[in-house]
Write a protein that holds these residues in place. Structure first.
Motif, short mmCIF file in Angstrom:
data_model
loop_
_atom_site.label_atom_id
_atom_site.label_comp_id
_atom_site.label_asym_id
_atom_site.label_seq_id
_atom_site.Cartn_x
_atom_site.Cartn_y
_atom_site.Cartn_z
N ALA A 184 1.55 9.23 9.60
CA ALA A 184 1.98 9.46 7.67
C ALA A 184 0.96 8.60 7.35
N GLU A 185 -0.23 8.60 6.81
CA GLU A 185 -1.43 7.26 6.57
C GLU A 185 -0.39 6.80 4.77
N ALA A 186 0.21 7.79 3.81
CA ALA A 186 0.95 7.01 2.68
C ALA A 186 2.19 6.16 2.97
N GLY A 187 2.83 6.75 4.23
CA GLY A 187 4.20 6.23 4.97
C GLY A 187 3.29 5.17 5.38
N ILE A 188 2.25 5.19 6.20
CA ILE A 188 1.73 3.43 6.55
C ILE A 188 1.62 2.59 5.42
N GLY B 121 2.40 2.74 2.63
CA GLY B 121 3.79 2.26 1.45
C GLY B 121 4.96 1.19 2.36
N VAL C 223 3.13 -1.88 1.74
CA VAL C 223 3.21 -2.48 0.12
C VAL C 223 4.62 -3.24 1.18
N GLU D 53 -2.78 7.39 -2.89
CA GLU D 53 -2.62 6.50 -4.28
C GLU D 53 -1.60 5.78 -4.00
N GLN D 54 -1.27 4.93 -2.83
CA GLN D 54 -0.59 3.91 -2.49
C GLN D 54 -1.50 2.83 -2.44
N HIS E 152 -1.30 1.01 -6.20
CA HIS E 152 -0.28 -0.21 -5.82
C HIS E 152 -0.02 -1.07 -4.90
N MET F 143 -0.46 -4.42 -7.20
CA MET F 143 0.23 -5.55 -7.26
C MET F 143 0.42 -6.74 -7.19
#
Lengths: 367, 402
Positions: free
Chosen positions: A79-83, A85, A88, A112-113, A117, A121
């Motif tokens: 899960a790339e967004a999870g990685i 995210g 972050v 999106e991350q 973000h 950030m």
């Protein structure tokens, strides 16, 4: 630059016999960079899909989990967004995550991350929460990959303020730029040219060459006739083209390796084009609104009175990346680069009276 | 010889054993949201008082912030009116070293955690994207993209655990946010890593206009936890005592290393999505009125009065304290914010690129020219607010405004 330079990147003095240079691949150099970074800084954590037990689908993380443990080199859910995210959050806590997106096109779920973000950030928090993370992305074509395995996605990242975009083209840079990227306090998209993974240079893993930091372009081949501006997988193409032009046309092409697309080393590029008076930008990425458009615009703005011809681009076609049996028609090759060089208005009236052989020596600055 | 004969299929071995990887029963939420107020449950009077004070101030904060949008002092305000119990409980369930990850509707949770309301409202006032020091306060910036802050909470909690630190992260999201992919990925990572995280879903009935029925077919949002292998808890989100109990339990459970938890707070958004929204287009007044009867303040005040822990004098004192807070907020928000346009370039990177340096110099020259000419143009462009065209040198210093 934010990165450390010089001796701090060196793993330390080694006996001479171990520092011998030997043919080494880019993948080996990247692996060594990760290993040395993990050893040097307990806050460095490598994670991603298949990076642990398997050592990555390109074996760039080979042996790291065994040496540093699964908490330092970690297989994640797919899960790339999870990685990105979770990276972050780890960076918020002061760690230096180094994550792998398995292939260029598989990084998109995490976009999106990155955009909302990772890139913002530091700015959002006025520097309270910097994002010292590195996102490794194997990118580009030429390896016979089926759909979604050969994208050149650099323009997306370049268009996102707050990201550094770095791409090595040599074995020494693969090591040095990755160490610089991990040491950087800013987020770095580290684009690894897949088809150069197995390319070899003489290089010493025990005494890696010091290389210029992020944001510095390098002249790989000096020349006076025209400048080829390129990076990553297209550098060898440009070096071959320059060799052929010298052999067959008597043209001395200068080759500039950008190394980092953001920050963009305008000074090195502009100085070269002002010397040569002609420029071609070469990359695999599609041409329309691609990296070359930005380079060409900046060169035109800053070198206008030195230019003998419009800045040309040799890029991938504006098409979805082709299936592997057709990709050779898409990728810029030596012939296409030389065709562009031939179209640099060598017959220009500005040069009337000059012999063709002198064309290389007379820069636009002489006008 | 047939294929079957070749493979020996005439003598089939049983398939490899299969069993569930864990018993799902203990993970299932209760059939009803947990309620404590009005049930005669044994409750700590001091805690009820503390929660009551927070609720009164929280309601007043929501009213004041909404009023500030009408006065043009906030660009927008997504109110948590009606959800104060969940907001306050989220803040109070955490210890000092823990981290809170709020969404844009969770300004009150940040305020209840002790942050300056003016700083918390920076995003919605529009003077900067985040107005408080997240590292010092351990409150992440208010997150606008839905559910994207959830994996941040997981990563931070995981990092803290790897470092051996006693830190729990509590991440807040709404019912709409549970449909986002990041919600799924965050819960999955948290469960796989057994990260000390608590996910608080405030089910307030609507994602702007879209009701929960169009958002999910799940039995409840708390049930979603089971699929990840973590417990789901269902709570009456308007019952501050129940919220506090469940969240505190979840936080301390995570602290003990027993992994993440999903808490669904069943509540209701009494106001529209924001001041810019018209809720009469998608819901009936009768529904809103029914929820007003179940207002978290009403529930708590009734409980305290029933127990003889609150009289008219006590209620008046609480309201007066809230009024002082609102007055201070109002007064400070009516001051023009300090704007530093040159800050736009200071924190994009640790060090400005050459291109950013050029662009910063251009803006500085424009500002200085406008100032020298005394033209109103520059001031107008920046909304008539006070501009600082100071020529502070950019430094490498980390941290807040220099």
């Amino acid at each position: 630059m934010s990165t450390a330079t010089g001796t701090s990147l060196q793993p330390g003095a080694q006996p001479a016999r171990e520092s011998a240079r030997k043919p080494s691949t880019m993948a080996q150099a990247l692996n060594r960079a990760l290993r040395d970074a993990l050893a040097a800084d307990p806050d460095v954590h490598v994670f991603g899909e298949d990076v642990g037990t398997l050592g990555g689908v390109f074996r760039v993380t080979d042996g790291l989990a065994a040496e540093f443990g699964e908490n330092r080199c970690t297989d994640t859910p797919l899960a790339e967004a999870g990685i990105l995210g979770t990276a972050v959050g780890m960076a918020m806590y002061g760690m230096r995550p180094v994550v792998e997106m398995q292939f260029d096109a598989f990084a998109y779920p995490g976009f999106e991350q990155l955009v909302s973000h990772i890139s913002r950030m530091r700015n959002r928090t006025r520097g309270a929460l910097p994002m010292p993370l590195t996102v490794r992305v194997p990118y580009g074509g030429g390896i016979g990959g089926v759909e979604h395995h050969s994208d050149s996605s650099e323009a997306y990242y370049m268009a996102t303020p707050g990201l550094h975009v770095v791409t090595p083209a040599t074995v020494a840079d693969a090591y040095g730029l990755l160490r610089h990227s991990i040491a950087s306090d800013d987020p770095v998209i580290f684009l690894e040219p897949k088809r150069l993974y197995w390319g070899k240079d003489d290089w010493s893993p025990e005494q890696p060459d010091e290389v210029p930091g992020i944001g510095r372009a390098v002249v790989r081949r000096p020349g006076t006739s025209a400048t080829l501006i390129t990076y990553g997988p297209s550098l060898p193409v440009c070096m071959d083209a320059a060799e052929a032009a010298a052999r067959d046309e008597g043209l001395e092409l200068e080759v500039v390796d950008l190394r980092s697309l953001v920050p963009f080393d305008e000074e090195t590029v502009v100085a070269s084009v002002r010397r040569t008076g002609r420029a071609v930008v070469v990359h695999e990425s599609t041409g329309f609104a691609g990296p070359g458009a930005e380079v060409a615009a900046r060169v035109s703005e800053r070198c206008f009175h030195h230019l003998e011809a419009p800045v040309l681009r040799v890029a991938g076609f504006d098409i979805p990346y082709p299936p592997p049996m057709l990709e050779q028609h898409h990728l810029p090759d030596v012939d296409r680069v030389l065709d562009a060089v031939a179209r640099l208005q060598w017959e220009s009236e500005w040069r009337a009276g000059e012999a063709a052989g002198d064309a290389g020596r007379a820069g636009g600055g002489d006008r | 010889m047939t294929v079957l004969e070749q493979s020996g299929a005439y003598h089939l071995a049983p398939p490899p054993a299969w069993r569930p990887r864990r018993d799902p029963a203990p993970l299932l939420p209760d059939r009803e949201p947990l309620r404590l107020l009005g049930t005669g449950a044994e409750l700590d009077g001091d805690l009820l008082h503390e929660l009551y004070g927070h609720l009164v101030r929280g309601r007043r904060f929501n009213e004041q912030a909404t009023a500030l949008t009408k006065q043009g002092r906030l660009a927008v305000y997504p109110s948590s009116t009606g959800q104060e119990a969940a907001e306050v409980a989220a803040a109070l369930a955490l210890r000092e070293q823990d981290w809170l990850f709020p969404s844009y509707r969770d300004t009150l949770a940040a305020v209840a955690r002790g942050l300056d309301p003016v700083a918390v409202l920076s995003l919605l006032r529009g003077d900067w994207h985040s107005g408080y020091d997240s590292r010092a306060s351990r409150v992440a910036p208010l997150s606008t993209p839905l559910a994207t802050q959830l994996p941040h909470a997981v990563g931070l909690a995981h990092a803290a655990r790897l470092k051996g630190d006693d830190v729990v992260a509590l991440a807040m999201v709404g019912d709409g946010g549970t449909s986002e992919g990041d919600f799924h990925e965050a819960l999955n990572f948290a469960a796989v890593w057994q990260a000390p995280v608590v996910f608080l879903v405030q089910n307030n009935g609507f994602a702007i206009s879209v009701p929960l029925a169009k958002q999910t077919a799940a039995p409840s949002l708390a049930h979603k936890a089971v699929g990840y292998g973590m417990p789901g808890r269902l709570v009456d989100g308007n019952d501050a005592a129940a919220m506090h109990l469940v969240l505190t339990d979840a936080v301390e459970r995570a602290r003990r290393g027993e992994g993440p938890c999903l808490v669904e707070a069943v509540t209701y958004r009494l106001e529209a999505h924001t001041n810019a929204d018209d809720a009469t287009r998608y819901r009936e007044a009768a529904e809103v009125d029914a929820w007003r009867e179940h207002d978290p303040l009403v529930l708590m005040e009734r409980e305290l009065r029933t127990r003889g822990l609150l009289d008219d004098e006590g209620a008046r004192e609480a309201r007066e304290e809230a009024e002082r807070m609102a007055g201070d907020l109002r007064e400070r928000m009516h001051q023009e914010p300090d704007l530093h346009p040159m800050d736009l370039f200071d924190h994009v990177f640790a060090h400005r690129t050459a291109q950013l340096h050029q662009q910063a110099e251009r803006l500085r020259a424009e500002l200085e020219a406008a100032e020298a000419e005394g033209t109103p143009a520059a001031a107008e462009r920046h909304g008539g607010t006070r501009l600082h065209t100071d020529t502070r040198q950019h430094t490498d210093e980390q941290g807040g405004r220099k």
